[in-house]
Motif scaffolding. Structure first.
Motif, PDB file in Angstrom:
ATOM      1  N   ILE A  37      71.317 -18.659   1.022  1.00  0.00           N
ATOM      2  CA  ILE A  37      72.464 -19.528   0.649  1.00  0.00           C
ATOM      3  C   ILE A  37      73.467 -18.698  -0.048  1.00  0.00           C
ATOM      4  O   ILE A  37      74.649 -18.845   0.272  1.00  0.00           O
ATOM      5  N   VAL A  38      73.214 -17.629  -0.751  1.00  0.00           N
ATOM      6  CA  VAL A  38      74.081 -16.749  -1.580  1.00  0.00           C
ATOM      7  C   VAL A  38      74.687 -15.905  -0.425  1.00  0.00           C
ATOM      8  O   VAL A  38      75.982 -15.849  -0.463  1.00  0.00           O
ATOM      9  N   GLY A  60      82.262 -17.362   2.587  1.00  0.00           N
ATOM     10  CA  GLY A  60      83.733 -17.925   2.023  1.00  0.00           C
ATOM     11  C   GLY A  60      84.225 -17.449   1.199  1.00  0.00           C
ATOM     12  O   GLY A  60      85.423 -17.289   1.099  1.00  0.00           O
ATOM     13  N   MET A  61      83.831 -16.463   0.208  1.00  0.00           N
ATOM     14  CA  MET A  61      84.189 -15.905  -0.798  1.00  0.00           C
ATOM     15  C   MET A  61      85.132 -14.665  -0.202  1.00  0.00           C
ATOM     16  O   MET A  61      85.744 -13.941  -0.872  1.00  0.00           O
ATOM     17  N   ALA A 116      88.340 -19.228  -5.860  1.00  0.00           N
ATOM     18  CA  ALA A 116      88.157 -20.543  -6.381  1.00  0.00           C
ATOM     19  C   ALA A 116      87.449 -21.384  -6.016  1.00  0.00           C
ATOM     20  O   ALA A 116      87.328 -21.780  -4.803  1.00  0.00           O
ATOM     21  N   MET A 117      86.675 -22.284  -6.717  1.00  0.00           N
ATOM     22  CA  MET A 117      85.502 -22.977  -6.706  1.00  0.00           C
ATOM     23  C   MET A 117      85.852 -24.469  -7.449  1.00  0.00           C
ATOM     24  O   MET A 117      86.563 -24.402  -8.512  1.00  0.00           O
TER      25      MET A 117
END
Length: 370
Positions: free
Chosen positions: A313-314, A320-321, A326-327
């Motif tokens: 999942i990382v 996306g990163m 920003a999250m």
């Protein structure tokens, strides 16, 4: 998960207690399990983007040095341990320079007696080492010239056997901040770890309400009686049990299940390797519950599966990163992530100001569905 870039951008290389990459210094990190080092052995590891050679003398004492010979920059771990005037030394494979476990050069075989090169003038960085319960921890000081005893106590996880029952390891392609927050995230279990043998989707989401309290350089889900697993625990432990989960800087998370006669502790250690690589080591000890020995063939592959799911999942998060940093942070499931950020800032501030660490976390009950 954590906004890693925010943590890094507010950091400077000169601020004590933290590096420009956002890793905490003046801190203890797990180097390797004790069983990875035989007497007379050497092991190369990368910690905080620095090469370290971990060794064990023939007498059994563990030590750690910077894994670079200052002469021609060859890794000392490629050499071997040899005796020099009755003491253990590490011999560089290139020109035979020998360094004691204190990092000081003891022998330069190519130098003649009339040449002005005293071996003791040359040295490599030495790292304080603590070995306990089958694990080797290394203290990473902020000052590269530090040569004293740490003022920060090594990790202590309470009463444990000398050797763990089993150890598993994974490497996450993530900054340590993202790895820490991902592993402590309480709401991902039903989705990332959903499988028929653990948490099938048919179970649905349940309300969780847990009391949290401050602990030394961290926090804990306070000791409580388990609910959904109470029958399984009773069968394995033979009586009433309690459980608690603890997190401590720089990156230790452990869960304890115990009663008056038995104890099971699973420890997860996070060690930064490179900026986007973190080593995850999960260690399990138990005593007083003999039936748990029969479950090791089940526990070990299950634990490895769990870690790999978190790592996968990382990897997806990394996609996306690439385009956005920003999250979104929401309560109550992201409160622990916020605490982690706050504790890191307080650690750096306390080291900068030369004062004791002041834990800002207050007791609170958090609620979520998982």
């Amino acid at each position: 998960m954590a906004d890693t870039q925010t943590l890094i951008d507010k950091t400077t290389e000169t601020q004590p207690g933290i590096t420009a990459e956002g890793w905490l210094t003046d801190s203890w990190y797990l180097a390797c399990p004790s069983k990875a080092l035989k007497p007379g052995g050497l092991k190369h590891v990368i910690m905080l983007d620095q090469p370290i050679v971990v060794g064990r003398t023939e007498a059994g004492e563990a030590f750690a040095l910077r894994d670079i010979c200052p002469h021609r920059l060859v890794p000392l771990s490629a050499g071997k341990q040899v005796d020099t005037n009755g003491e253990p030394t590490v011999e560089c494979p290139y020109h035979g320079w020998r360094f004691g476990t204190d990092g000081v050069c003891r022998h330069m075989p190519s130098v003649l007696e009339d040449q002005p090169y005293e071996p003791g003038r040359f040295r490599v960085r030495r790292y304080p080492v603590h070995e306990k319960n089958g694990m080797i921890f290394i203290f990473i000081p902020h000052d590269p010239k530090f040569d004293g005893e740490p003022d920060v106590p090594p990790p202590d996880f309470g009463q444990l056997p000398d050797k763990p029952k089993f150890v598993i390891e994974e490497t996450f392609n993530a900054h340590m901040d993202d790895a820490v927050v991902g592993l402590m995230d309480p709401a991902h279990v039903a989705f990332v770890h959903s499988q028929w043998w653990w948490r099938p989707p048919s179970v649905g989401l349940k309300l969780k309400e847990k009391p949290f309290v401050p602990r030394d350089r961290g926090w804990a889900i306070d000791r409580h009686q388990p609910s959904s697993n109470s029958l399984a625990y009773k069968a394995l432990f033979g009586g009433k049990v309690t459980t608690q989960i603890i997190f401590q800087l720089p990156g230790y998370r452990w869960e304890i299940v115990e009663n008056d006669t038995a104890r099971l502790l699973t420890l997860t250690c996070l060690t930064p390797v490179y900026k986007k690589q973190t080593r995850i080591t999960q260690v399990t000890w138990f005593f007083g519950a003999p039936l748990l020995n029969l479950a090791i063939p089940i526990f070990k592959p299950a634990a490895r599966k769990f870690l790999r799911q978190d790592g996968d999942i990382v990897d997806l998060q990394n996609e996306g990163m690439k385009y956005q940093k920003a999250m979104i942070w929401i309560d109550d499931i992201d409160v622990q992530a916020k605490w982690y950020r706050t504790l890191k800032k307080e650690w750096a501030a306390s080291r900068t100001e030369g004062r004791p660490f002041d834990n800002p976390i207050k007791p609170v009950t958090l609620r979520w569905r998982s």
